[in-house]
Design a protein around this motif. Structure first.
Motif, short mmCIF file in Angstrom:
data_model
loop_
_atom_site.label_atom_id
_atom_site.label_comp_id
_atom_site.label_asym_id
_atom_site.label_seq_id
_atom_site.Cartn_x
_atom_site.Cartn_y
_atom_site.Cartn_z
N GLY A 57 0.85 -1.33 0.05
CA GLY A 57 0.17 0.12 -0.12
C GLY A 57 0.83 1.28 0.00
O GLY A 57 0.53 2.21 0.34
N LEU A 58 1.75 1.29 -0.53
CA LEU A 58 2.98 2.31 -0.56
C LEU A 58 2.82 3.10 -1.67
O LEU A 58 3.34 4.13 -1.82
CB LEU A 58 4.35 1.98 -0.45
N VAL A 59 2.37 2.60 -2.71
CA VAL A 59 2.14 3.51 -4.28
C VAL A 59 0.77 3.48 -4.65
O VAL A 59 0.18 2.42 -4.48
CB VAL A 59 3.36 3.11 -5.39
N SER A 60 0.23 4.67 -5.55
CA SER A 60 -1.08 4.70 -5.69
C SER A 60 -1.00 3.82 -7.17
O SER A 60 0.04 3.57 -7.87
CB SER A 60 -1.31 5.82 -6.18
N PHE A 61 -2.17 3.23 -7.43
CA PHE A 61 -2.28 2.24 -8.61
C PHE A 61 -3.65 2.36 -8.90
O PHE A 61 -4.68 2.67 -8.42
CB PHE A 61 -1.99 0.73 -8.31
N GLN A 62 -3.75 1.67 -10.20
CA GLN A 62 -5.24 1.50 -10.89
C GLN A 62 -5.55 -0.02 -10.79
O GLN A 62 -4.86 -0.72 -11.08
CB GLN A 62 -5.48 1.93 -12.21
N GLY A 63 -6.80 -0.48 -10.44
CA GLY A 63 -7.02 -1.84 -10.19
C GLY A 63 -7.63 -2.14 -8.91
O GLY A 63 -7.87 -1.28 -8.11
N ASP A 64 -7.92 -3.36 -8.62
CA ASP A 64 -8.55 -3.87 -7.56
C ASP A 64 -7.56 -4.59 -6.57
O ASP A 64 -6.97 -5.47 -6.96
CB ASP A 64 -9.57 -4.81 -7.85
N TYR A 65 -7.62 -4.27 -5.43
CA TYR A 65 -6.97 -4.95 -4.17
C TYR A 65 -7.90 -5.65 -3.25
O TYR A 65 -8.78 -4.65 -2.73
CB TYR A 65 -6.02 -3.85 -3.59
N GLN A 123 -10.03 2.90 -2.08
CA GLN A 123 -8.91 3.47 -2.93
C GLN A 123 -9.36 4.89 -2.60
O GLN A 123 -10.48 5.30 -3.01
CB GLN A 123 -8.54 3.27 -4.16
N ASP A 124 -8.52 5.85 -2.29
CA ASP A 124 -8.91 7.38 -2.49
C ASP A 124 -8.92 7.71 -4.19
O ASP A 124 -8.63 6.86 -4.87
CB ASP A 124 -8.10 8.18 -1.52
N SER A 125 -9.30 8.89 -4.35
CA SER A 125 -9.20 9.35 -5.68
C SER A 125 -8.02 9.25 -6.26
O SER A 125 -8.13 9.02 -7.71
CB SER A 125 -10.02 10.90 -5.72
N LYS A 126 -7.11 9.59 -6.03
CA LYS A 126 -5.34 9.32 -6.50
C LYS A 126 -5.06 7.73 -6.56
O LYS A 126 -4.11 7.80 -7.07
CB LYS A 126 -4.55 10.17 -5.73
N ASN A 167 -4.71 5.71 -3.97
CA ASN A 167 -4.00 5.34 -2.78
C ASN A 167 -4.68 4.60 -1.83
O ASN A 167 -5.94 4.55 -1.62
CB ASN A 167 -3.38 6.54 -2.16
N ILE A 168 -4.06 3.58 -1.31
CA ILE A 168 -4.77 2.85 0.02
C ILE A 168 -3.84 2.96 1.10
O ILE A 168 -2.65 3.50 0.74
CB ILE A 168 -4.74 1.20 -0.32
N GLY A 169 -4.26 2.80 2.47
CA GLY A 169 -3.46 3.03 3.20
C GLY A 169 -2.31 1.86 3.40
O GLY A 169 -2.45 1.25 2.73
N VAL A 170 -1.23 1.97 4.27
CA VAL A 170 -0.59 0.95 4.45
C VAL A 170 -1.19 -0.19 4.88
O VAL A 170 -1.99 -0.04 5.85
CB VAL A 170 0.88 1.23 5.22
N ILE A 171 -0.83 -1.46 4.53
CA ILE A 171 -1.52 -2.73 5.07
C ILE A 171 -0.50 -3.15 6.30
O ILE A 171 0.62 -3.49 6.29
CB ILE A 171 -1.49 -3.87 4.13
N PRO A 172 -1.29 -2.85 7.48
CA PRO A 172 -0.23 -3.20 8.69
C PRO A 172 0.29 -4.75 8.85
O PRO A 172 1.18 -4.87 9.71
CB PRO A 172 -0.97 -2.87 9.79
N GLU A 173 -0.74 -5.61 8.31
CA GLU A 173 -0.30 -7.01 8.46
C GLU A 173 1.04 -7.33 7.61
O GLU A 173 1.49 -8.47 7.66
CB GLU A 173 -1.49 -8.03 8.11
N ILE A 174 1.48 -6.60 6.71
CA ILE A 174 2.69 -6.79 6.11
C ILE A 174 3.69 -6.12 6.47
O ILE A 174 3.67 -4.81 6.54
CB ILE A 174 2.40 -6.44 4.37
N GLY A 175 4.70 -6.62 6.65
CA GLY A 175 6.18 -6.17 7.36
C GLY A 175 6.92 -5.92 5.93
O GLY A 175 7.03 -6.71 4.97
N PHE A 176 7.80 -4.76 5.65
CA PHE A 176 8.49 -4.39 4.68
C PHE A 176 10.03 -4.13 4.96
O PHE A 176 10.13 -3.17 5.72
CB PHE A 176 7.82 -3.29 3.87
#
Lengths: 284, 269, 266
Positions: A50-58, A67-70, A72-81
Motif C-alpha cells: 500500500g505504498l504506491v498509488s495504482f489503478q485496479g482492485d486490491y 482507494q482514494d481518488s488518487k 492510494n490505499i493506506g499501508v497494510i499493517p499485516e505486511i512487514g517491509f
C-alpha cells in the motif's frame, strides 16, 4: 489473510511500470519475486504494502480495499517491509528504542514490547546484550539484523524483503536466509523475497513470480519454473542457477531425461553426480 | 514517488543566447541585476523589473513552468513574509480589523512588495543555474575569484564544492524519499500528521539522512584523492572560457539597465 | 612493481587492523584479495593508493613511496581505484565531465581530453551517454563510468574494492568482463571480493584475516587446502562440484568445458 490483486496498473509520471498484474498471495509460502532491474519487482511489492498509488482492485480476504481518488490505499499493517540496505534507515539512539519504535506508536506497554523483543532477537541470532548499544556501534551484519528485527516486531503475517543479503559476506548471507526460513516456519508466515540471486531462489522458494518489463510472466511452483519452464527465465534476461545449468548440460550430453523433482542443489547433485562418475570422468 | 526529472535549479538544456554566454558574464550580469532588484522601491521600478524578467524568461527558451516549479518549495517562506508584513506594518488606512488585529492598506502593499521582490530575486538566480552547466558555472566562478587565491583562499576547492553540492542534491532527495517510504511502511506516515507536528516529525528522518550523508562525504573525499586531484592547483581545464562579442554586448546592456534602475530610484519615479 | 614491506596499520594501537604484512605484486598479475568483512582488505587497498598511511613499514609502487608527498600524485596516476558504492564516487554532474575530471587533475593537454575520454568510455560501452546525469544512470552504468574515468588516466594498476558487490548480476558480469579484458591487455588488476565464483579465475589469491595474510597462491590449492568457511567464505559451485563428484570433474572455473571435453574423450 489472502491478498488478491486484480488487473493492477501503475504509472510513474509518463511511464507505466506495471501492466495488468493479477495474482493472489496465500499464507505460509516463501515466494520469490524475480526479474531484471527495472522489471517492476519493487513496485509490485510496494503496491502490496500500500505504498504506491495504482489503478485496479486490491482484495483482502475477498473484501475490496478502498482507494482514494488518487488511487492510494493506506499501508497494510499485516505486511512487514524490509527495504534494501535497511540499516541505512536506523535512527534511534539505542537498539532497544529502534526495536520499540513501531509498537510505541501503537501505544503498547513497555512489558509487552520487552517481551516481544526477547522472542524476536533470537530469531535473527542477536543477544539482548546489544539492546543498550547505539546502532552505529554494531557491525554491518548486526545492523542489518536489527533493522529486520524491528520489522518483525510488528508480527507481520507477510514479510517483504528486498535483496536482504546485498553486501553481506557469504556466511552471513546463508545465515540470514536460514533465519528468514526459520521465521517463516515458526510463524507460518509468508515471505516475499525480492532477489537477483537465482541460486538462493532455487534453494529457498516454494513459489516464484517472474516479472519482465512491467508484466507478470508467471507465478509458478519453484520446480516448475526451474525444471520445466527454464526458457522463460532466459526470455526475461535472467541466468539459470549453476546447478540447473549442470543438469541441462548432462541431459544434453547423455541424451537422457533425468528425473528430478526438486531444484535444490543437493538434490540435483544426488542425481547427476552418479551419472558423471559412471561416465568415468576420473579415469584420464 | 518523487519525480526526479524536475529539480530546483538543475541545468535545463535549450538553445538561447544565455546558454551560449560565457559563465563569467552571466555571473557578473546576474549579480548586477540582483543588486538593482534589491533596491527596488517605486511601483514604476517594480513594473520595469517585472517586464525585464519576462523578457529574460522569454529569451531563455526555457518553459515558464520550470521556473515556477523552482518557486514551489518557497511557498512557506513567501507566505510567512507576506503575513509578517501584512500584520506588522504600521499604517493609517485600516481596511479590515478584528479585536486588536488591524490590516492596513500600507501593510498589504508592503507584503506584496516584499514577496514580489523575493520572487524576482529567486527567478533571476535560478536563471543562472538553469542556463549554465554546473561545471561551467564552477569554472567561471573559479576564474572570477582567481585573484583571491593570492590571499591563500582555496578558490579551486570552493568551485569543486559547488559542483559536488549541485551533483548531490538529487541523490540526497532520493535518499530522503526512501527514508520517508520506509517510515511509512513502519506505520509512521508524516503526511498524515497535523502540520504543527509534522515539522518535529522530520527530525528523526534527518538523523539517518545526516548519517549517510556524512558517510558519503567521507567516501567522496577518498574518491577525489584517488583521482589525483591533490590540492586542485595547477590542473588543466577542459572548459575554455573566452569572452566573445556577445558577452561584451550583454555586459554593457546590463550596466545600462542597472543605470536605468539607479536613475528611477534617484528620480523617485 | 607493487611492494608491501612489513606494513602495520591501526586507528587505535590496541586494535591493529594490519599487522606486519609483506607481499609483492608483479606487473600484469590478476590478484584477488579475499577475507571476512572487517578483516582489513579495504585498508590494504587504501594503503596501496596512499589514501591511508602505514603506521610502520613501507609501500612502494615501482620506486615511488606512498609516504613521500611528492610521489603521491604520481602514485595516484599509476594506481586507479574503483570503489564499492557507484553513487559515492561520481563527483561531477555528467558522464563526460566525470571522465574529464581525472584528466584535468593529471594535466592532460586540453586538446587531447575529449578523445581520451571518449575512447575510455567506448571500452566500457558508455559512449552514448556523454551528457547523462548520475541520477539518470543505473548502478551498473555508474560503475562503468567510474571504470572509464580510471582507464582514461592510463594507470598501470587498477584496484576494484568490492566494486561488484552492489550491482545486479548483469552489472556485475559487465564489470567482470571489462576487468578481464583490461587484464588481457596487460593491466595489473587487484580485485577485492566476496564472490568466490570471481576468485577462481584469478592468477593469485591473497587471503586476509585478522590483519594477516593466511594464504598467498593459486586458486586451486587455495580451495583444496583452506577451510574457507572458517573465514566467513564459501566454496564456489565449481569447487562444490569438484569435491562432491569425488574429483570426477576437474577443478576449474570453466566446469562446463571440463565436463564437455572429458565426455567427448571417453
Amino acid at each position: 489473510m489472502v491478498y488478491k490483486l486484480k488487473n493492477i496498473n501503475v504509472t510513474y509520471g509518463q511511464k507505466q511500470v506495471l501492466h495488468h498484474i493479477s495474482c493472489s498471495i496465500e499464507k505460509g509460502k516463501w515466494i520469490s519475486i524475480i526479474g531484471q532491474t527495472g522489471a517492476g519487482k519493487s513496485t509490485f511489492v510496494k503496491v502490496l504494502k500500500g505504498l504506491v498509488s495504482f489503478q485496479g482492485d486490491y482484495e483482502l480476504n475477498g473484501q475490496p480495499v478502498k482507494q482514494d481518488s488518487k488511487g492510494n490505499i493506506g499501508v497494510i499493517p499485516e505486511i512487514g517491509f524490509v527495504f534494501q540496505y535497511p540499516e541505512h534507515q536506523l535512527f534511534e539512539t539505542t537498539v532497544e528504542k529502534e526495536l520499540s519504535f513501531a509498537l510505541k506508536h501503537k501505544d503498547m506497554t513497555k512489558t509487552v514490547i520487552l517481551d516481544r523483543i526477547s522472542t524476536i532477537l533470537p530469531m535473527v541470532n542477536l543477544s539482548e546484550d546489544i539492546l543498550p548499544l547505539a546502532p552505529f556501534q554494531l557491525s554491518g551484519g548486526q545492523k542489518r539484523r536489527v533493522a529486520i528485527a524491528s520489522v518483525l516486531m510488528t508480527k507481520p503475517e507477510v514479510l517483504i524483503v528486498d535483496e536482504p543479503t546485498a553486501g553481506l559476506d557469504p556466511i552471513n548471507r546463508t545465515n540470514l536466509l536460514q533465519q528468514l526460513k526459520n521465521w517463516q516456519h515458526k510463524t507460518k508466515g509468508t515471505i516475499l523475497f525480492v532477489s537477483h540471486q537465482m541460486e538462493d531462489v532455487a534453494q529457498y522458494s516454494d513459489e516464484v513470480m517472474l516479472f519482465h518489463r512491467g508484466y507478470l510472466m508467471g507465478h509458478f511452483p519453484v520446480e516448475t519454473l526451474f525444471l520445466k519452464k527454464s526458457s522463460l527465465l532466459k526470455q526475461a534476461g535472467l541466468a539459470l542457477p549453476e546447478s540447473i545449468q549442470l543438469l541441462q548440460l548432462v541431459e544434453e550430453l547423455s541424451g537422457e531425461n533425468i528425473q528430478v523433482t526438486s531444484c535444490k542443489e543437493a538434490d540435483i547433485f544426488a542425481k547427476v553426480i552418479p551419472i558423471l562418475k559412471a561416465r568415468g570422468l576420473d579415469d584420464e | 514517488m518523487m519525480n526526479n526529472s524536475i529539480l530546483i535549479g538543475q541545468f535545463f538544456e535549450a538553445k538561447s543566447i544565455f546558454h551560449r554566454l560565457d559563465p563569467r558574464s552571466k555571473i557578473i550580469c546576474i549579480s548586477v541585476i540582483m543588486l538593482s532588484f534589491i533596491t527596488l522601491e517605486t511601483i514604476t521600478s517594480y513594473i520595469a523589473a517585472t517586464l525585464l524578467m519576462f523578457l529574460l524568461l522569454r529569451l531563455s527558451n526555457i518553459p515558464l513552468k520550470i521556473f515556477l516549479k523552482g518557486l514551489k518549495p518557497l511557498i512557506f517562506i513567501l507566505s510567512f513574509t507576506f503575513l509578517y508584513h501584512l500584520f506588522l506594518t504600521k499604517g493609517t488606512t485600516v481596511i479590515w480589523s478584528w479585536n486588536f488585529i488591524h490590516i492596513t492598506l500600507e501593510g498589504l502593499i508592503q507584503g506584496i512588495r516584499f514577496v514580489w521582490r523575493i520572487i524576482l530575486l529567486v527567478l533571476i538566480a535560478s536563471f543562472l543555474t538553469l542556463t549554465t552547466k554546473p561545471l561551467s558555472l564552477a569554472a567561471g566562478l573559479e576564474k572570477l575569484l582567481a585573484p583571491l587565491s593570492k590571499l591563500h583562499l582555496p578558490v579551486e576547492q570552493l568551485s569543486l564544492m559547488i559542483v559536488i553540492a549541485i551533483r548531490f542534491i538529487p541523490t540526497i532527495l532520493q535518499e530522503l524519499d526512501r527514508i520517508l517510504l520506509a517510515q511509512k511502511a513502519r506505520g509512521f506516515d508524516i503526511n498524515a500528521l497535523p502540520i504543527h507536528k509534522r515539522l518535529f516529525a522530520y527530525i528523526p528522518m534527518l538523523v539517518p539522512l545526516l548519517f549517510t550523508t556524512v558517510q558519503r562525504a567521507e567516501q567522496l573525499t577518498y574518491a577525489i584523492d584517488a583521482r589525483a586531484y591533490g590540492n586542485g592547483k595547477g590542473r588543466t581545464h577542459y572548459i575554455e572560457l573566452r569572452f566573445q562579442k556577445i558577452d561584451y554586448q550583454i555586459i554593457s546592456s546590463t550596466l545600462l539597465i542597472a543605470l536605468a534602475f539607479v536613475l528611477l530610484k534617484l528620480g523617485g519615479i | 612493481m607493487l611492494t608491501f614491506d612489513h606494513v602495520y596499520f591501526y586507528y587505535k594501537k590496541e586494535k591493529p587492523i594490519i599487522e606486519d604484512i609483506s607481499f609483492t605484486i608483479e606487473k600484469g598479475e590478476f590478484v584477488c584479495i579475499v577475507g571476512p568483512n572487517g578483516c582489513g582488505k579495504s585498508t590494504i587497498a587504501k594503503l596501496i593508493d596512499g589514501l591511508l598511511m602505514p603506521k610502520k613499514g613501507t609501500i612502494r609502487i615501482g620506486n615511488h613511496h606512498t609516504k613521500d608527498p611528492n610521489d603521491l600524485m604520481k602514485i595516484r596516476q599509476r594506481v586507479g581505484f574503483v570503489f564499492q558504492n557507484p553513487e559515492d564516487q561520481f563527483i561531477t554532474t555528467s558522464v563526460l565531465d566525470e571522465v574529464i575530471f581525472g584528466l584535468e587533475n593529471i594535466c592532460v593537454p586540453r586538446e587531447d581530453m575529449y578523445n581520451r575520454a571518449l575512447s575510455a568510455l567506448k571500452v566500457v560501452n558508455m559512449e552514448d551517454y556523454l551528457d547523462a546525469m548520475p541520477h539518470e544512470l543505473s548502478g551498473g552504468q555508474k560503475q562503468r563510468v567510474a571504470v572509464a574515468a580510471i582507464i582514461a588516466m592510463q594507470p598501470e594498476i587498477i584496484i576494484f574494492d568490492e566494486a561488484t558487490s552492489m550491482l545486479d548480476p548483469e552489472g556485475r558480469n559487465q564489470i567482470l568482463a571489462i576487468m578481464h579484458q583490461l587484464h588481457s591487455e596487460g593491466m595489473t588488476i587487484i580485485h577485492i571480493t566476496h564472490h568466490m565464483e570471481e576468485v577462481l579465475q584469478a592468477d593469485r589469491i591473497l587471503l586476509v584475516a585478522q590483519g594477516k595474510i593466511h594464504f598467498d597462491g593459486k586458486p586451486a590449492p587455495f580451495f583444496q587446502t583452506i577451510p574457507v568457511e572458517n573465514f566467513q567464505l564459501e566454496q564456489p559451485f565449481a569447487v562444490r562440484l569438484h569435491r562432491l563428484s569425488g574429483q570426477a570433474v576437474a577443478l576449474t572455473a570453466d566446469w562446463k568445458g571440463a565436463i564437455r571435453s572429458q565426455w567427448s574423450t571417453n
